[in-house]
Design a protein around this motif. Structure first.
Motif, PDB file in Angstrom:
ATOM      1  N   LYS A 161      10.024  -4.548   6.757  1.00 31.42           N
ATOM      2  CA  LYS A 161       8.596  -4.420   7.083  1.00 31.42           C
ATOM      3  C   LYS A 161       7.820  -5.621   6.564  1.00 31.42           C
ATOM      4  CE  LYS A 161       7.518   0.463   7.294  1.00 31.42           C
ATOM      5  NZ  LYS A 161       7.091   1.646   6.594  1.00 31.42           N
ATOM      6  N   THR A 189      16.675   2.682   2.770  1.00 30.43           N
ATOM      7  CA  THR A 189      15.218   2.736   2.542  1.00 30.43           C
ATOM      8  C   THR A 189      14.703   1.392   2.030  1.00 30.43           C
ATOM      9  OG1 THR A 189      15.370   3.529   0.242  1.00 30.43           O
ATOM     10  CG2 THR A 189      15.383   5.199   1.954  1.00 30.43           C
ATOM     11  N   SER A 199       6.165   9.409  -4.062  1.00 29.13           N
ATOM     12  CA  SER A 199       7.315   8.720  -4.639  1.00 29.13           C
ATOM     13  C   SER A 199       6.824   7.611  -5.557  1.00 29.13           C
ATOM     14  CB  SER A 199       8.184   8.154  -3.521  1.00 29.13           C
ATOM     15  OG  SER A 199       9.419   7.726  -4.056  1.00 29.13           O
ATOM     16  N   ASP A 200       7.734   7.052  -6.349  1.00 26.95           N
ATOM     17  CA  ASP A 200       7.394   5.973  -7.296  1.00 26.95           C
ATOM     18  C   ASP A 200       6.220   6.357  -8.182  1.00 26.95           C
ATOM     19  OD1 ASP A 200       9.379   4.529  -6.175  1.00 26.95           O
ATOM     20  OD2 ASP A 200       8.119   3.054  -5.173  1.00 26.95           O
ATOM     21  N   ILE A 201       6.185   7.588  -8.622  1.00 18.31           N
ATOM     22  CA  ILE A 201       5.075   8.037  -9.445  1.00 18.31           C
ATOM     23  C   ILE A 201       5.554   9.193 -10.331  1.00 18.31           C
ATOM     24  CG2 ILE A 201       4.163   9.751  -7.784  1.00 18.31           C
ATOM     25  CD1 ILE A 201       1.352   8.490  -8.454  1.00 18.31           C
ATOM     26  N   ALA A 212       2.247 -10.260   2.909  1.00  8.64           N
ATOM     27  CA  ALA A 212       3.050  -9.111   2.443  1.00  8.64           C
ATOM     28  C   ALA A 212       3.164  -9.246   0.926  1.00  8.64           C
ATOM     29  CB  ALA A 212       4.428  -9.139   3.105  1.00  8.64           C
ATOM     30  N   PRO A 213       3.533  -8.168   0.228  1.00 10.68           N
ATOM     31  CA  PRO A 213       3.660  -8.277  -1.227  1.00 10.68           C
ATOM     32  C   PRO A 213       4.676  -9.356  -1.624  1.00 10.68           C
ATOM     33  CG  PRO A 213       3.730  -5.979  -0.549  1.00 10.68           C
ATOM     34  CD  PRO A 213       3.791  -6.799   0.710  1.00 10.68           C
ATOM     35  N   ARG A 266       3.282   6.583  -1.680  1.00  9.08           N
ATOM     36  CA  ARG A 266       3.300   6.047  -3.050  1.00  9.08           C
ATOM     37  C   ARG A 266       2.047   5.189  -3.270  1.00  9.08           C
ATOM     38  NH1 ARG A 266       7.001   0.983  -2.168  1.00  9.08           N
ATOM     39  NH2 ARG A 266       5.507  -0.172  -0.941  1.00  9.08           N
ATOM     40  N   ARG A 301      11.081   0.109  -8.595  1.00  9.20           N
ATOM     41  CA  ARG A 301      10.199  -0.083  -9.756  1.00  9.20           C
ATOM     42  C   ARG A 301      10.873   0.237 -11.091  1.00  9.20           C
ATOM     43  NH1 ARG A 301       5.437   3.956 -11.482  1.00  9.20           N
ATOM     44  NH2 ARG A 301       6.594   5.869 -11.715  1.00  9.20           N
ATOM     45  N   TYR A 302      12.037   0.858 -11.066  1.00  6.53           N
ATOM     46  CA  TYR A 302      12.641   1.306 -12.319  1.00  6.53           C
ATOM     47  C   TYR A 302      13.586   0.262 -12.924  1.00  6.53           C
ATOM     48  CZ  TYR A 302      10.649   5.582 -10.583  1.00  6.53           C
ATOM     49  OH  TYR A 302       9.763   6.500 -10.101  1.00  6.53           O
ATOM     50  N   MET A 346       2.348   4.911   3.040  1.00  3.72           N
ATOM     51  CA  MET A 346       3.567   5.576   3.483  1.00  3.72           C
ATOM     52  C   MET A 346       4.784   4.667   3.291  1.00  3.72           C
ATOM     53  SD  MET A 346       5.551   5.277   6.527  1.00  3.72           S
ATOM     54  CE  MET A 346       6.513   6.282   7.621  1.00  3.72           C
ATOM     55  N   VAL A 347       5.875   5.250   2.826  1.00  3.96           N
ATOM     56  CA  VAL A 347       7.159   4.553   2.745  1.00  3.96           C
ATOM     57  C   VAL A 347       8.234   5.473   3.325  1.00  3.96           C
ATOM     58  CG1 VAL A 347       6.721   3.023   0.780  1.00  3.96           C
ATOM     59  CG2 VAL A 347       7.421   5.378   0.358  1.00  3.96           C
ATOM     60  N   VAL A 348       9.339   4.882   3.759  1.00  3.72           N
ATOM     61  CA  VAL A 348      10.464   5.698   4.221  1.00  3.72           C
ATOM     62  C   VAL A 348      11.419   5.875   3.044  1.00  3.72           C
ATOM     63  CG1 VAL A 348      12.421   5.858   5.794  1.00  3.72           C
ATOM     64  CG2 VAL A 348      10.259   4.882   6.586  1.00  3.72           C
ATOM     65  N   ASP A 362      15.313   8.770  -4.668  1.00  2.00           N
ATOM     66  CA  ASP A 362      15.193   8.876  -3.203  1.00  2.00           C
ATOM     67  C   ASP A 362      15.353   7.535  -2.503  1.00  2.00           C
ATOM     68  OD1 ASP A 362      12.849   7.685  -3.948  1.00  2.00           O
ATOM     69  OD2 ASP A 362      11.510   9.156  -3.007  1.00  2.00           O
ATOM     70  N   ILE A 378       1.406  -1.175  -3.028  1.00  2.00           N
ATOM     71  CA  ILE A 378       1.724  -2.434  -3.716  1.00  2.00           C
ATOM     72  C   ILE A 378       0.600  -3.398  -3.342  1.00  2.00           C
ATOM     73  CG2 ILE A 378       3.398  -4.312  -3.936  1.00  2.00           C
ATOM     74  CD1 ILE A 378       5.061  -2.016  -4.495  1.00  2.00           C
ATOM     75  N   PRO A 379      -0.125  -3.938  -4.301  1.00  2.00           N
ATOM     76  CA  PRO A 379      -1.270  -4.788  -3.953  1.00  2.00           C
ATOM     77  C   PRO A 379      -0.847  -6.105  -3.301  1.00  2.00           C
ATOM     78  CG  PRO A 379      -0.889  -4.787  -6.326  1.00  2.00           C
ATOM     79  CD  PRO A 379       0.081  -3.816  -5.754  1.00  2.00           C
ATOM     80  N   LEU A 380      -1.672  -6.558  -2.352  1.00  2.00           N
ATOM     81  CA  LEU A 380      -1.457  -7.868  -1.742  1.00  2.00           C
ATOM     82  C   LEU A 380      -2.250  -8.890  -2.548  1.00  2.00           C
ATOM     83  CD1 LEU A 380      -1.725  -7.301   2.122  1.00  2.00           C
ATOM     84  CD2 LEU A 380       0.329  -7.738   0.787  1.00  2.00           C
ATOM     85  N   GLU A 381      -1.611 -10.029  -2.848  1.00  2.00           N
ATOM     86  CA  GLU A 381      -2.324 -11.093  -3.580  1.00  2.00           C
ATOM     87  C   GLU A 381      -3.156 -11.904  -2.597  1.00  2.00           C
ATOM     88  OE1 GLU A 381       0.409 -13.338  -6.122  1.00  2.00           O
ATOM     89  OE2 GLU A 381       1.689 -11.568  -6.099  1.00  2.00           O
ATOM     90  N   GLU A 382      -4.064 -12.692  -3.146  1.00  2.00           N
ATOM     91  CA  GLU A 382      -4.895 -13.551  -2.271  1.00  2.00           C
ATOM     92  C   GLU A 382      -4.808 -14.998  -2.709  1.00  2.00           C
ATOM     93  OE1 GLU A 382      -8.870 -12.076  -1.979  1.00  2.00           O
ATOM     94  OE2 GLU A 382      -8.157 -10.108  -1.367  1.00  2.00           O
ATOM     95  N   PHE A 426       0.886 -14.607   1.487  1.00  3.13           N
ATOM     96  CA  PHE A 426       0.300 -13.383   0.949  1.00  3.13           C
ATOM     97  C   PHE A 426       0.057 -12.309   2.025  1.00  3.13           C
ATOM     98  CE2 PHE A 426      -1.262 -16.671  -2.158  1.00  3.13           C
ATOM     99  CZ  PHE A 426      -0.310 -16.355  -3.116  1.00  3.13           C
ATOM    100  N   LYS A 444       7.329   9.406   2.848  1.00  6.17           N
ATOM    101  CA  LYS A 444       6.740   9.859   1.582  1.00  6.17           C
ATOM    102  C   LYS A 444       5.577   8.897   1.348  1.00  6.17           C
ATOM    103  CE  LYS A 444      10.973  11.757  -0.476  1.00  6.17           C
ATOM    104  NZ  LYS A 444      11.828  11.829  -1.686  1.00  6.17           N
TER     105      LYS A 444
END
Lengths: 134, 354
Positions: free
Chosen positions: B66, B59, A91-93, B326-327, A127, B22-23, A106-108, B54, A130-134, B324, A125
């Protein structure tokens, strides 16, 4: 997909819950009743992290009616970090963005709807993470 | 008469999480289809977010939840409520919140319900969670603010009706990232915007949505909160207002005495549109992402129908540990992929197959 099956598989679909052999430690997704490795019948629930990489993939343009809304979509074989290989949609791709070996998480997401009046089926699904920042 | 609502024990936000799909579709693209670009000089936002084919409120709530759990770092089974505020619950009857509770391993020992109050359904769920934890009925409570809003094709609201939101886990002050100081809720019967049963798109009262609705309710909630807590706008590091467009939150902030600098961090509507119930809570998660220990933050929602919740929080040292984990809100906003009107119309079911 029928309602009892949606209900029975909810933890597998929402949480990526498989199981682990209590004798030899082998991990399974989806769950098995007998360990394929040591034939042990004692297995406990195991929740996978949802992290993995793309082993291979294919783009679907002609789908079964329940999946028409998503075409074109990508079905991939994902090697989970813990070992088992699972089949799932990405997904998201977009088709041009997928590469073998790329990391995924994994995402729901919505898997399908049983028509306009039926149940909505949710499940895993994968994807790009999503990167985690530091 | 006491207007201010305070819990009977110190409580706050122990974890928070954002989600934005993302869209994006550009407002200029919507204008091209319906107005031949005539109004591109006066568009309410630059672009709006839209969910992938989806995605829905369930979702998106799961992912925001999370993220909130990752920051809270608690056993999900300790959470005693999952309350989801939205005007776009996927089912008319069957809770969004039970699916979310199952997917986050919070089920089965929990209350679960869906809230609806147009754009303030999310802060309404937060108020209920603050009451639930503040009264000691529960140690932890999850409140979600999430929407996949729809505007009628060609309508003014189509430029802004967007998707996104945030989740908040309310708990004891000792492990909070932001401690609640007090809140005000202000509601009257004001029919500025509504959607009747079985209708796909909402109706709105055009200019009636401004002065008697948005500005009146937010101003009264915020002014009363400041009076009761004996605070002035300059006591706040940041303030987040409901953001149906770019102009309204800027105008109400100015009227109340807040500076452009104070609202900058939480003003996301120019980039993602109006995420309805998710809008001010998502702006608040962006403010938390940027907050320093000791900062005082204001959250003021608005929901048509109409009402406003105004809440004041003070950020703790724990923000530095969890920021940080989580995103961030920004990391979701930055992953934008623009789509054209045709793709948007297909994904949002604006085209009938039969």
């Amino acid at each position: 997909m029928d309602i009892p099956r949606t209900w029975r598989l909810r933890d597998q679909r929402y949480l990526l819950q498989g199981n682990q052999c209590e004798e030899c430690g082998e991990l399974y997704f989806p769950k098995v009743f007998i360990c394929h490795k040591c034939r042990c019948r004692s297995l406990k629930d195991y929740q996978f992290s949802g992290r993995g990489t793309v082993y291979s993939y294919s783009t679907v343009y002609q789908a079964a009616p329940n999946f028409d809304a998503f075409v074109p979509y990508i079905v991939a074989l994902i090697d989970l970090k813990e070992g088992p290989r699972v089949t799932a949609q990405l997904s998201d791709i977009s088709p041009g963005e997928v590469e073998i070996g790329m990391p995924v998480e994994m995402v729901v997401r919505k898997i399908s709807e049983d028509g306009e009046r039926g149940v909505i089926n949710y499940g895993y699904k994968f994807r790009p993470p999503i990167p985690l920042e530091e | 008469m006491k207007m201010n609502m305070k819990p009977s024990r110190p409580i706050g936000i122990v974890g928070y999480g954002a989600y934005v799909p993302r869209y994006r579709v550009a407002a200029a693209e919507i204008s091209r289809v319906w107005r031949q670009g005539q109004d591109t000089g006066a568009l309410p936002v630059k672009q709006k977010s839209l969910p992938g084919a989806d995605e829905d409120t369930i979702t998106m709530s799961i992912e925001a939840g999370k993220n909130a759990l990752m920051r809270a770092d608690i056993d999900p089974a300790l959470i005693r409520s999952v309350w989801a505020g939205s005007e776009s619950h996927p089912y008319a009857v069957k809770p969004t919140s039970t699916v979310v509770a199952q997917a986050l391993s919070i089920a089965p020992y929990t209350t679960a319900a869906d809230f609806e109050f147009a754009c303030k359904a999310g802060t309404e769920a937060m108020q209920a969670a603050l009451g639930f934890v503040g009264s000691s009925m529960a140690d932890y409570s999850l409140a979600i603010a999430m929407d996949t809003a729809q505007g009628r094709p060609g309508d003014a609201l189509e430029y802004t009706a967007a998707a996104g939101g945030a989740a908040f886990i309310i708990g004891p002050a000792a492990n909070s990232v932001a401690i609640l100081e007090g809140s005000i809720s202000y509601a009257t019967d004001t029919p500025d915007f509504f959607r009747r049963s079985y209708q796909k798109y909402p109706e709105h009262g055009n200019r009636f949505t401004g002065e008697p609705a948005y500005f009146l309710h937010i101003s009264n909630a915020v002014r009363t909160l400041l009076e009761d807590l004996e605070l002035k706008p300059s006591d706040f590091a940041m303030a987040v207002f409901h953001q149906p467009n770019t102009k309204f939150p800027q105008k109400v902030a100015k009227q109340l005495g807040f500076t452009p600098e104070q609202i900058k961090e939480g003003l996301l509507s120019p980039f993602i549109g109006n995420t309805y119930a998710g809008a001010s809570p998502l702006g608040f998660s962006a403010a938390l992402d940027a907050a320093k220990p000791g900062d005082r933050l204001l959250l003021a929602s608005f929901g048509s129908g109409a009402g406003s919740d105004a809440l004041s929080f003070v950020v703790t040292d724990r923000i530095e540990e969890v920021r940080f984990a989580a995103p961030t809100t920004r990391s979701y906003i930055d992953r934008e992929v623009l789509v054209d009107y045709a793709t948007y119309a297909r994904w949002r079911n604006k085209i009938k197959h039969h």
